[in-house]
Design a protein around this motif. Structure first.
Motif, PDB file in Angstrom:
ATOM      1  N   GLU A  75     -21.128   6.515  25.525  1.00 25.46           N
ATOM      2  CA  GLU A  75     -22.234   6.197  26.396  1.00 25.46           C
ATOM      3  C   GLU A  75     -21.599   7.458  27.910  1.00 25.46           C
ATOM      4  OE1 GLU A  75     -23.379   1.711  25.624  1.00 25.46           O
ATOM      5  OE2 GLU A  75     -20.776   2.282  26.799  1.00 25.46           O
ATOM      6  N   ALA A  76     -20.097   7.533  27.977  1.00 28.17           N
ATOM      7  CA  ALA A  76     -19.427   7.776  29.139  1.00 28.17           C
ATOM      8  C   ALA A  76     -19.716   9.530  28.648  1.00 28.17           C
ATOM      9  CB  ALA A  76     -17.835   7.573  29.388  1.00 28.17           C
ATOM     10  N   ILE A  77     -19.400   9.819  27.726  1.00 20.94           N
ATOM     11  CA  ILE A  77     -19.024  11.661  27.793  1.00 20.94           C
ATOM     12  C   ILE A  77     -20.323  12.545  27.931  1.00 20.94           C
ATOM     13  CG2 ILE A  77     -18.872  13.544  26.624  1.00 20.94           C
ATOM     14  CD1 ILE A  77     -16.050  11.717  25.142  1.00 20.94           C
ATOM     15  N   GLY A  78     -20.241  13.175  29.189  1.00 26.21           N
ATOM     16  CA  GLY A  78     -21.359  14.100  29.067  1.00 26.21           C
ATOM     17  C   GLY A  78     -22.450  13.733  30.737  1.00 26.21           C
ATOM     18  N   ARG A  79     -22.159  12.706  30.905  1.00 26.85           N
ATOM     19  CA  ARG A  79     -22.427  12.535  31.588  1.00 26.85           C
ATOM     20  C   ARG A  79     -21.333  12.025  33.377  1.00 26.85           C
ATOM     21  NH1 ARG A  79     -24.348   5.970  30.574  1.00 26.85           N
ATOM     22  NH2 ARG A  79     -24.827   6.717  33.473  1.00 26.85           N
ATOM     23  N   ASP A  80     -22.419  12.137  34.794  1.00 32.82           N
ATOM     24  CA  ASP A  80     -21.651  12.763  35.465  1.00 32.82           C
ATOM     25  C   ASP A  80     -20.033  11.735  36.201  1.00 32.82           C
ATOM     26  OD1 ASP A  80     -20.711  13.236  38.377  1.00 32.82           O
ATOM     27  OD2 ASP A  80     -22.323  14.533  38.251  1.00 32.82           O
ATOM     28  N   ILE A  81     -19.842  11.766  36.698  1.00 33.68           N
ATOM     29  CA  ILE A  81     -18.389  11.358  37.370  1.00 33.68           C
ATOM     30  C   ILE A  81     -19.073  10.427  38.042  1.00 33.68           C
ATOM     31  CG2 ILE A  81     -17.508  12.349  38.976  1.00 33.68           C
ATOM     32  CD1 ILE A  81     -15.469  10.188  36.173  1.00 33.68           C
ATOM     33  N   ALA A  82     -19.803  10.408  38.598  1.00 36.31           N
ATOM     34  CA  ALA A  82     -20.281   9.915  40.143  1.00 36.31           C
ATOM     35  C   ALA A  82     -20.988   7.955  40.438  1.00 36.31           C
ATOM     36  CB  ALA A  82     -22.180   9.810  40.895  1.00 36.31           C
ATOM     37  N   MET A  83     -21.102   8.317  38.525  1.00 37.26           N
ATOM     38  CA  MET A  83     -22.168   6.944  37.592  1.00 37.26           C
ATOM     39  C   MET A  83     -21.019   5.243  37.846  1.00 37.26           C
ATOM     40  SD  MET A  83     -21.234   7.080  33.357  1.00 37.26           S
ATOM     41  CE  MET A  83     -19.845   7.183  32.670  1.00 37.26           C
ATOM     42  N   LEU A  84     -19.879   5.980  37.834  1.00 39.65           N
ATOM     43  CA  LEU A  84     -18.117   5.450  38.665  1.00 39.65           C
ATOM     44  C   LEU A  84     -17.978   5.523  39.786  1.00 39.65           C
ATOM     45  CD1 LEU A  84     -15.570   6.344  35.920  1.00 39.65           C
ATOM     46  CD2 LEU A  84     -17.499   4.621  35.094  1.00 39.65           C
ATOM     47  N   VAL A  85     -19.011   6.151  40.531  1.00 43.74           N
ATOM     48  CA  VAL A  85     -18.055   6.092  41.982  1.00 43.74           C
ATOM     49  C   VAL A  85     -19.764   5.207  43.338  1.00 43.74           C
ATOM     50  CG1 VAL A  85     -18.119   7.704  44.114  1.00 43.74           C
ATOM     51  CG2 VAL A  85     -16.901   8.708  42.159  1.00 43.74           C
ATOM     52  N   PRO A  86     -18.602   3.860  43.918  1.00 46.34           N
ATOM     53  CA  PRO A  86     -20.147   3.762  44.685  1.00 46.34           C
ATOM     54  C   PRO A  86     -20.729   4.555  45.854  1.00 46.34           C
ATOM     55  CG  PRO A  86     -18.248   2.419  44.956  1.00 46.34           C
ATOM     56  CD  PRO A  86     -17.848   3.985  44.250  1.00 46.34           C
ATOM     57  N   ASP A  87     -21.623   4.606  46.221  1.00 49.63           N
ATOM     58  CA  ASP A  87     -22.868   5.400  47.056  1.00 49.63           C
ATOM     59  C   ASP A  87     -21.766   6.074  48.646  1.00 49.63           C
ATOM     60  OD1 ASP A  87     -24.470   4.790  45.354  1.00 49.63           O
ATOM     61  OD2 ASP A  87     -25.590   3.995  46.465  1.00 49.63           O
ATOM     62  N   GLU A  88     -21.412   5.135  48.743  1.00 49.63           N
ATOM     63  CA  GLU A  88     -20.062   5.433  50.452  1.00 49.63           C
ATOM     64  C   GLU A  88     -19.598   5.312  49.502  1.00 49.63           C
ATOM     65  OE1 GLU A  88     -19.431   1.354  48.911  1.00 49.63           O
ATOM     66  OE2 GLU A  88     -21.263   2.489  49.215  1.00 49.63           O
ATOM     67  N   LEU A  89     -18.316   6.564  48.661  1.00 50.65           N
ATOM     68  CA  LEU A  89     -17.667   6.641  48.404  1.00 50.65           C
ATOM     69  C   LEU A  89     -18.389   8.224  47.593  1.00 50.65           C
ATOM     70  CD1 LEU A  89     -15.394   3.800  47.429  1.00 50.65           C
ATOM     71  CD2 LEU A  89     -15.129   5.377  49.099  1.00 50.65           C
ATOM     72  N   LEU A  90     -19.349   8.461  47.704  1.00 50.08           N
ATOM     73  CA  LEU A  90     -19.395   9.922  46.745  1.00 50.08           C
ATOM     74  C   LEU A  90     -18.809  11.230  47.840  1.00 50.08           C
ATOM     75  CD1 LEU A  90     -23.007   9.405  45.697  1.00 50.08           C
ATOM     76  CD2 LEU A  90     -20.799   9.562  44.335  1.00 50.08           C
ATOM     77  N   GLU A  91     -18.941  10.967  49.471  1.00 47.52           N
ATOM     78  CA  GLU A  91     -18.147  12.350  49.911  1.00 47.52           C
ATOM     79  C   GLU A  91     -16.655  11.589  49.683  1.00 47.52           C
ATOM     80  OE1 GLU A  91     -17.862  13.278  54.653  1.00 47.52           O
ATOM     81  OE2 GLU A  91     -19.426  11.885  53.890  1.00 47.52           O
ATOM     82  N   GLU A  92     -15.838  11.121  49.315  1.00 47.00           N
ATOM     83  CA  GLU A  92     -14.488  11.019  49.388  1.00 47.00           C
ATOM     84  C   GLU A  92     -14.266  11.681  47.830  1.00 47.00           C
ATOM     85  OE1 GLU A  92     -12.529   7.707  46.649  1.00 47.00           O
ATOM     86  OE2 GLU A  92     -12.327   7.358  49.112  1.00 47.00           O
TER      87      GLU A  92
END
Length: 578
Positions: free
Chosen positions: A162-179
């Motif tokens: 399910e994880a391989i090939g997807r963007d790491i952003a799926m694990l990052v809360p929206d407010e931390l995408l800039e981080e």
């Protein structure tokens, strides 16, 4: 033909021509170098020479191949090994090709040691990644997940598929995408991002506190091609920290935790209230901040000694300690120290208790006791004075008497009253209101009696007195008994002004037994004398008072003279409390 010979000799792989009998017919330079033989040593030898002995069934394999010769490509899935002249083995790939019309086989041999090493290293690294307790995630520079180990699946809830090939952003809360974007920018620049704490999102949408370390991954040319991220779950640690903080806050005492250098790392709200500082003002400050200036110079050495032999030191260790508030005011404290072993080194937990109220209460108690002690001294003083007045009344009454018998009675009564007064005088002069120094009392009483009855000094007193303390309830009866014994000795042992000696001794054979003896070298006991039935007032007093102190009295012949002995039990001293 010469052209093919040149190709054979120049080939980078080892090449052998072997006949169907297994004899080596030709070998190129690469084969000779690979196995470490010269052409003279190798040509004409069985090809089994180049195969480890543990593969002793090689001849059977050769016979099967000769029966049905065919081309067998490199990397046929077999684990093959060659053996050099020095006996060392090495992994190889082998290609076999039958030579038409020649009953021979061309063997191409390739050393795959480096390839095998790389394969083994990759397998080892893969095993480490798979078995790691921390989540390990590999991603390319665009953030696409390439590696996802079982711990990542456990932490985030996504399977590797399910994880391989997807963007790491799926694990990052929206407010931390800039981080996350800033982190990837640093990775592209080849910078390693040291551990930092953040929040990530699981598959079920819940958030988890994590610690992250991100490192660039470089290719053989040193170019950054991807990123490796190690993620550890901080939930348990945060939960333990919260529980620890709750325990710290629930403690009744002020709690201050410092590292081995004495720098404050943690303080509870009780410490804030006690010392008047906010927690933010305490964290990072030396612990000496909380003690009076006069103690600060010596404290680092005390701290160093404690760090060298850390131990639990309980409250009330007998030290006079003081704390200092933010406003500079001092107050007495009790301190308990406990060492705490942590991953980052030893910490010292200090439980601090303000004992100002206790000190005030102790002072009030001591003042009250002192007041009562002074009052008790005054009571003894007045009792002594009153008894002295009574003795004086006997003396005055005695002066008006002409009957010698009545004069003697008055004098004896005066002596008895005086012996009791002396007990109260001893208590008045004593540091303790509970006990009398009976050795000093007995010496004074005996000398006073002898001086009273032996005005010309014809009777001499010697003493051997051990230090014995008695309560007033024991000292008064014993004093009266001593008064009777010494008076009898002075009056009856040395008639008609005869000179003699009286020896007074006081001993304590064991902590619970006391022996008082009066020995004279006078005329001795009269015939038929029995102290148990004597009717005189003195003997009656001795019998009655001995029973009162649970003692045993004796009158014994001493050759010459008489020995009077009183043996009594002395109650053990009560332990003092402080």
């Amino acid at each position: 033909m010469q052209e093919y010979r040149h190709i054979f000799d120049a080939a980078p792989d080892g090449m052998l021509v072997v006949d169907y009998e297994g004899l080596i017919v030709q070998a190129n330079a690469a084969a000779l170098a690979l196995f470490g033989y010269t052409a003279e040593e190798l040509l004409g030898q069985q090809v089994d020479l180049l195969v480890p002995r543990r593969f002793g069934v090689h001849a059977a394999h050769r016979d099967r191949y000769v029966a049905a010769p065919r081309t067998r490509e490199m990397g046929g899935g077999l684990s093959l090994f060659g053996q050099r002249k020095d006996g060392r083995e090495f992994p190889v790939d082998v290609m076999l090709s039958p030579l038409a019309h020649a009953s021979r086989v061309l063997c191409v041999i390739r050393d795959i040691s480096e390839r095998q090493r790389i394969h083994d290293e990759r397998a080892r690294l893969a095993a480490i990644i798979e078995s790691a307790t921390d989540a390990i995630i590999g991603k390319d520079l665009d953030g696409t997940i390439q590696v996802w180990n079982p711990s990542a699946e456990l932490l985030f809830g996504y399977t590797a598929a399910e994880a391989i090939g997807r963007d790491i952003a799926m694990l990052v809360p929206d407010e931390l995408l800039e981080e996350e974007a800033r982190i990837m920018q640093r990775i592209r620049a080849g910078e390693r991002v040291e551990p930092y704490e953040s929040v990530r999102r699981r598959k079920d949408g819940s958030l988890v506190e994590v610690g992250l370390t991100v490192s660039p991954v470089r290719d053989a040319k040193g170019q950054v091609v991807s990123a490796s991220k190690i993620v550890n779950d901080l939930s348990h640690r945060r939960r333990m920290e919260r529980q620890f903080r709750q325990l710290l806050e629930s403690a009744p005492d002020a709690m201050v935790i410092a590292d081995a250098s004495g720098t404050i790392q943690l303080a509870n709200s009780q410490a804030e209230r006690l010392f008047g500082y906010a927690a933010a003002e305490l964290i990072g400050q030396p612990v000496e901040l909380l003690m009076p200036e006069r103690f600060r110079g010596r404290h680092p050495n005390h701290r160093k000694n404690y760090a060298g032999a850390p131990r639990v030191r309980p409250m009330g260790s007998g030290l006079e300690l003081f704390g200092q508030r933010k406003d500079g005011s001092e107050f007495p404290i009790e301190l308990s120290l406990s060492p705490l072993e942590t991953d980052s080194g030893m910490l010292v937990s200090s439980a601090i208790r303000d004992i100002s109220e206790r000190k005030r209460a102790e002072k009030l108690t001591l003042d009250s006791l002192h007041e009562k002690e002074m009052l008790l001294k005054e009571v003894h003083h007045r009792v002594k004075n009153n008894l002295a007045v009574i003795a004086s009344l006997f003396y005055l009454q005695q002066r008006d008497l002409t009957d010698r018998g009545m004069i003697r009675v008055m004098q004896e009564s005066q002596d008895r009253v005086r012996s009791m007064a002396m007990v109260h005088e001893s208590l008045y002069n004593s540091d303790s209101m509970a006990e009398v120094d009976f050795a000093d009392y007995a010496d004074n009483l005996a000398r006073q009696l002898i001086d009273s009855y032996s005005r010309d000094g014809h009777i001499r007193l010697t003493t051997a007195l051990a230090p014995v303390s008695m309560s007033i309830n024991t000292a008064v009866p014993c004093g009266l008994i001593l008064n009777e014994i010494v008076t009898n000795a002075v009056k009856h042992a040395f008639p008609d002004g005869r000179s003699g000696n009286i020896h007074l001794s006081l001993s304590q054979p064991d902590p619970r037994t006391c022996v008082l003896e009066v020995r004279d070298d006078g005329t001795g006991l009269p015939d038929g004398f029995d102290p148990a039935v004597g009717r005189s007032l003195g003997l009656h007093l001795i019998r009655s008072l001995s029973r009162q102190v649970d003692g045993v009295y004796e009158f014994l012949p001493a050759s010459p003279g008489t020995l009077a002995r009183l043996t009594l039990n002395v109650p053990p001293k009560k332990a003092t409390t402080g």
